[in-house]
Scaffold this active site. Sequence first.
Site, PDB file in Angstrom:
ATOM      1  N   ARG A   1       2.923   8.087  10.180  1.00 36.88           N
ATOM      2  CA  ARG A   1       2.963   9.550   9.564  1.00 36.88           C
ATOM      3  C   ARG A   1       1.789  10.140  10.364  1.00 36.88           C
ATOM      4  O   ARG A   1       1.992  11.385  10.517  1.00 36.88           O
ATOM      5  CB  ARG A   1       2.889   9.364   8.420  1.00 36.88           C
ATOM      6  CG  ARG A   1       2.926  10.750   7.508  1.00 36.88           C
ATOM      7  CD  ARG A   1       2.543  10.480   6.274  1.00 36.88           C
ATOM      8  NE  ARG A   1       3.330   9.907   5.232  1.00 36.88           N
ATOM      9  CZ  ARG A   1       4.448  10.239   4.504  1.00 36.88           C
ATOM     10  NH1 ARG A   1       4.784  11.499   4.669  1.00 36.88           N
ATOM     11  NH2 ARG A   1       5.241   9.435   4.138  1.00 36.88           N
TER      12      ARG A   1
ATOM     13  N   HIS B   1      13.230   4.352  14.435  1.00 34.24           N
ATOM     14  CA  HIS B   1      12.827   4.732  13.097  1.00 34.24           C
ATOM     15  C   HIS B   1      13.609   5.830  12.555  1.00 34.24           C
ATOM     16  O   HIS B   1      13.958   6.965  13.145  1.00 34.24           O
ATOM     17  CB  HIS B   1      11.246   4.875  12.929  1.00 34.24           C
ATOM     18  CG  HIS B   1      10.600   4.746  11.557  1.00 34.24           C
ATOM     19  ND1 HIS B   1      10.675   5.652  10.438  1.00 34.24           N
ATOM     20  CD2 HIS B   1      10.292   3.682  10.941  1.00 34.24           C
ATOM     21  CE1 HIS B   1      10.170   5.473   9.460  1.00 34.24           C
ATOM     22  NE2 HIS B   1       9.965   4.123   9.498  1.00 34.24           N
TER      23      HIS B   1
ATOM     24  N   HIS C   1       6.181   4.250  14.283  1.00 34.80           N
ATOM     25  CA  HIS C   1       6.791   5.267  13.112  1.00 34.80           C
ATOM     26  C   HIS C   1       5.515   5.904  12.346  1.00 34.80           C
ATOM     27  O   HIS C   1       5.862   6.629  11.303  1.00 34.80           O
ATOM     28  CB  HIS C   1       7.338   4.327  12.262  1.00 34.80           C
ATOM     29  CG  HIS C   1       6.437   3.468  11.271  1.00 34.80           C
ATOM     30  ND1 HIS C   1       6.081   2.246  11.735  1.00 34.80           N
ATOM     31  CD2 HIS C   1       6.071   3.424  10.030  1.00 34.80           C
ATOM     32  CE1 HIS C   1       5.261   1.562  10.956  1.00 34.80           C
ATOM     33  NE2 HIS C   1       5.410   2.517   9.971  1.00 34.80           N
TER      34      HIS C   1
ATOM     35  N   GLU D   1      -1.699   5.002   3.198  1.00 32.60           N
ATOM     36  CA  GLU D   1      -1.858   3.722   2.718  1.00 32.60           C
ATOM     37  C   GLU D   1      -3.218   3.150   2.407  1.00 32.60           C
ATOM     38  O   GLU D   1      -3.261   2.308   1.515  1.00 32.60           O
ATOM     39  CB  GLU D   1      -1.055   2.971   3.854  1.00 32.60           C
ATOM     40  CG  GLU D   1       0.404   2.926   4.065  1.00 32.60           C
ATOM     41  CD  GLU D   1       0.778   4.123   4.831  1.00 32.60           C
ATOM     42  OE1 GLU D   1       2.055   4.080   5.341  1.00 32.60           O
ATOM     43  OE2 GLU D   1      -0.091   4.667   5.348  1.00 32.60           O
TER      44      GLU D   1
ATOM     45  N   ASP E   1       0.749  -1.312  -0.009  1.00 37.32           N
ATOM     46  CA  ASP E   1       0.003   0.038   0.108  1.00 37.32           C
ATOM     47  C   ASP E   1       1.020   1.280   0.022  1.00 37.32           C
ATOM     48  O   ASP E   1       0.449   2.234   0.434  1.00 37.32           O
ATOM     49  CB  ASP E   1      -0.927   0.111   1.498  1.00 37.32           C
ATOM     50  CG  ASP E   1      -0.144  -0.200   2.621  1.00 37.32           C
ATOM     51  OD1 ASP E   1       1.126   0.104   2.655  1.00 37.32           O
ATOM     52  OD2 ASP E   1      -0.851  -0.913   3.463  1.00 37.32           O
TER      53      ASP E   1
ATOM     54  N   GLU F   1      -0.647  -8.945  -1.363  1.00 41.34           N
ATOM     55  CA  GLU F   1      -1.276  -8.492  -0.204  1.00 41.34           C
ATOM     56  C   GLU F   1      -2.384  -7.614  -0.392  1.00 41.34           C
ATOM     57  O   GLU F   1      -2.543  -6.655  -0.180  1.00 41.34           O
ATOM     58  CB  GLU F   1      -0.087  -7.668   0.892  1.00 41.34           C
ATOM     59  CG  GLU F   1      -0.566  -7.668   2.178  1.00 41.34           C
ATOM     60  CD  GLU F   1       0.585  -6.857   3.259  1.00 41.34           C
ATOM     61  OE1 GLU F   1       1.006  -7.488   3.998  1.00 41.34           O
ATOM     62  OE2 GLU F   1       0.452  -5.781   2.825  1.00 41.34           O
TER      63      GLU F   1
END
Length: 367
Positions: A211, A241, A209, A127, A91, A113
């Site tokens: 966003r 990260h 991590h 995503e 994604d 996936e």
Amino acid sequence: MKIIHVIFGTRPELIKLLPVIIELKRKKNIKTIIINTNQHDQLLDKSLIKIVKPINLKIKKNKLLDKIFIEIISNLNLKIKKSNGIIVQGDTASTLGGSIVGFLKKIKVFHVEAGLRTYNRQQPYPEEFNRVLTSHISDLHFAPTKLNKNNLIKENIRKNNIIVTGNTVIDSVNYISSRNIKNDEKLKLFFKKNYKFDVDNKFVLFTCHRRELSKVNLDNIVQAINDYSIDYFNQIVLPIHANPKIKNYFLKCFKLNRFVKIIPNQNYENFIFLLKKCNFVVTDSGGVQEEASYLNKKILVIRNTTERREILKSGIVKLVGYDRQKIFDSMKYFNDKKVNKSKFKNTYGTGIASKLIVNSILKNIHG
């Protein structure tokens, strides 16, 4: 000879496409071309890069999403001249960018996936948007679970074009685990020598991590981690990260906490070793949810929602959001109480996803 392009640009994509690439390279009369978009060049595992030997795109180091998309699409458009199929995974911007290029060039797109959904375009961002659009471009959809397949059917994706395969991350975990068996003592010594901690002592593995994390959410997570580690004298291991916002924040907040061990981001072999050795996991990573559940690890998911809803029924996974008290209480629960960790081990398959995917693709392109 048929030509297949495989596109990745992030660490999770490379991990999950590794066994697919290995399987493709075993096949005769197939030319496999691997393209690394370099979307996340600083995070890519160099040891895995050596195995797949990709063509590397030279994109500008833009952090803005719109510029990343433009760079990826324009570069892929120049690089892919002739192909019988493009394989994308998951994604990311590289996933959607590769799919768009395939569509515009009338090349078949195969989505590994497929069908994961939160039904919230803002979580995870971007995503959820990327994978929904990719689904409506792709020719074949490789869904890890029946739930993922049902998600696609609800969106009017043709049932005959959806194949339930399990998740290729299990193939990768098995591949890396077979190497770890030989290196167990070597890896123990590595962490003791370089980071001054013993993996045989009880510790919690923590990764974070996303966003979309707000300052309030980050504050709550940090406070809960601090409360737990100090109350229980329990070590928290944090592979940091590379996202500057996350990295700098955690370095500052955990500076005075001697129980939080911040270490550099690890290669995949080292990370799977830590995952096997830890007591339980606190994470917002989708891939870690899959890997940890397969390895029968207790997992606290620090997100408001998850597209891996299958594992929520197992009893070894808690979706705790960003509430400080709930995170702390759940960590305390997993620390104090033994739970049944045997129910959902094979949620994502038994490690044959890559074979199913490659065989389905070859059958499709050979007509």
